[in-house]
Design a protein around this motif. Structure first.
Motif, short mmCIF file in Angstrom:
data_model
loop_
_atom_site.label_atom_id
_atom_site.label_comp_id
_atom_site.label_asym_id
_atom_site.label_seq_id
_atom_site.Cartn_x
_atom_site.Cartn_y
_atom_site.Cartn_z
N SER A 67 -4.50 0.67 -1.87
CA SER A 67 -4.12 -0.70 -1.57
C SER A 67 -3.79 -1.42 -2.87
CB SER A 67 -5.25 -1.42 -0.84
OG SER A 67 -5.58 -0.76 0.36
N THR A 68 -3.26 -2.63 -2.75
CA THR A 68 -2.86 -3.36 -3.95
C THR A 68 -3.88 -4.43 -4.34
OG1 THR A 68 -1.51 -4.81 -2.60
CG2 THR A 68 -0.42 -2.92 -3.58
N ARG A 69 -4.10 -5.43 -3.53
CA ARG A 69 -4.92 -6.57 -3.93
C ARG A 69 -6.34 -6.20 -4.31
NH1 ARG A 69 -3.26 -10.95 0.74
NH2 ARG A 69 -1.02 -10.86 0.41
N ASP A 70 -6.96 -5.32 -3.51
CA ASP A 70 -8.36 -5.00 -3.78
C ASP A 70 -8.56 -3.63 -4.40
OD1 ASP A 70 -9.32 -4.23 -0.31
OD2 ASP A 70 -7.81 -3.36 -1.64
N GLY A 71 -7.47 -2.90 -4.59
CA GLY A 71 -7.56 -1.59 -5.21
C GLY A 71 -8.28 -0.55 -4.39
N ALA A 119 5.43 3.86 1.98
CA ALA A 119 5.08 2.48 1.67
C ALA A 119 4.64 1.77 2.94
CB ALA A 119 6.26 1.75 1.04
N GLY A 120 3.54 1.05 2.84
CA GLY A 120 2.98 0.38 4.00
C GLY A 120 3.68 -0.93 4.34
N ARG A 121 3.28 -1.52 5.46
CA ARG A 121 3.84 -2.79 5.90
C ARG A 121 3.35 -3.95 5.05
NH1 ARG A 121 5.78 -1.86 11.10
NH2 ARG A 121 4.96 0.04 12.06
N GLU A 122 2.19 -3.75 4.40
CA GLU A 122 1.58 -4.82 3.63
C GLU A 122 0.75 -4.21 2.51
OE1 GLU A 122 -1.32 -6.00 7.08
OE2 GLU A 122 -2.41 -5.94 5.17
N TRP A 123 -0.12 -5.03 1.88
CA TRP A 123 -0.88 -4.57 0.73
C TRP A 123 -2.04 -3.67 1.08
CZ3 TRP A 123 -6.08 -5.59 0.47
CH2 TRP A 123 -6.58 -6.57 1.34
N ALA A 180 0.84 -1.19 0.00
CA ALA A 180 0.00 0.00 0.00
C ALA A 180 0.88 1.25 0.00
CB ALA A 180 -0.89 0.00 1.23
N ILE A 181 0.43 2.25 -0.70
CA ILE A 181 1.15 3.53 -0.75
C ILE A 181 0.23 4.62 -0.24
CG2 ILE A 181 2.30 5.24 -2.20
CD1 ILE A 181 3.84 2.63 -1.93
N GLY A 182 0.75 5.42 0.64
CA GLY A 182 -0.03 6.51 1.19
C GLY A 182 0.61 7.85 0.91
N TRP A 183 -0.22 8.87 0.82
CA TRP A 183 0.23 10.25 0.74
C TRP A 183 -0.17 10.95 2.03
CZ3 TRP A 183 3.43 12.51 -2.65
CH2 TRP A 183 3.61 11.91 -3.90
N PHE A 184 0.78 11.63 2.61
CA PHE A 184 0.56 12.38 3.84
C PHE A 184 1.03 13.81 3.64
CE2 PHE A 184 -0.44 8.91 6.77
CZ PHE A 184 -0.03 7.81 6.01
N ARG A 185 0.58 14.70 4.49
CA ARG A 185 1.07 16.07 4.43
C ARG A 185 1.20 16.61 5.84
NH1 ARG A 185 -4.21 19.12 1.75
NH2 ARG A 185 -5.58 19.01 3.59
N GLN A 186 2.09 17.57 5.97
CA GLN A 186 2.31 18.21 7.26
C GLN A 186 2.57 19.68 7.06
OE1 GLN A 186 5.26 16.33 9.78
NE2 GLN A 186 4.32 17.20 11.61
N ALA A 187 1.70 20.48 7.63
CA ALA A 187 1.87 21.92 7.59
C ALA A 187 2.59 22.37 8.86
CB ALA A 187 0.50 22.60 7.49
N PRO A 188 3.25 23.52 8.82
CA PRO A 188 3.97 24.00 10.00
C PRO A 188 3.06 24.10 11.22
CG PRO A 188 4.59 25.29 8.09
CD PRO A 188 3.45 24.41 7.66
N GLY A 189 3.50 23.52 12.32
CA GLY A 189 2.73 23.59 13.56
C GLY A 189 1.56 22.63 13.65
#
Length: 124
Positions: free
Chosen positions: A52-56, A98-102, A33-42
């Motif tokens: 996810s991969t297997r089930d989309g 990148a995640g620990r699994e799918w 699994a691939i995630g997008w995260f964001r962090q703004a100041p403070g």
């Protein structure tokens, strides 16, 4: 060593668009699994989207739903985040991970490999 590198950030006016890319080396993205995260100041890091991969399965946070689209190009070993109708509150450092699994997750604790981030600034 697993490496992720984000690109595509920049300065854009409100209402504009950017496409972020997350390229991987030393492993194939379609296994995890691939995630997008964001962090703004403070502010705390926020899960924006994941795929996810297997089930989309795809997840979007309420703050970006309808404006952002995540996609995967397995041939290029790259995951994208298309961001439309950007607003000043979208300004942040954006990371892919990148995640620990799918199976995808909105929680940063479920991700083990992180890129250095790419800055997105939305302003006139």
């Amino acid at each position: 060593q697993v490496q992720l590198v984000e690109s595509g950030g920049g300065l854009v006016q409100p209402g504009g668009s950017l496409r972020l890319s997350c390229a991987a080396s030393a492993f194939t993205l379609d296994r995890y699994a691939i995630g997008w995260f964001r962090q703004a100041p403070g502010k705390e890091r926020e899960g924006v989207s994941c795929i996810s991969t297997r089930d989309g399965m795809i997840y979007y946070s309420d703050s970006v739903k309808g404006r952002f689209t995540i996609s995967r190009d397995n041939a290029k070993n790259t995951v994208y985040l298309q961001m439309n109708n950007l607003q000043p509150e979208d300004t942040a450092l954006y990371f892919c991970a990148a995640g620990r699994e799918w199976r995808g997750s909105a929680s940063s604790s479920d991700y083990v490999s992180w890129g250095p981030g790419t800055q997105v600034t939305v302003s006139f």
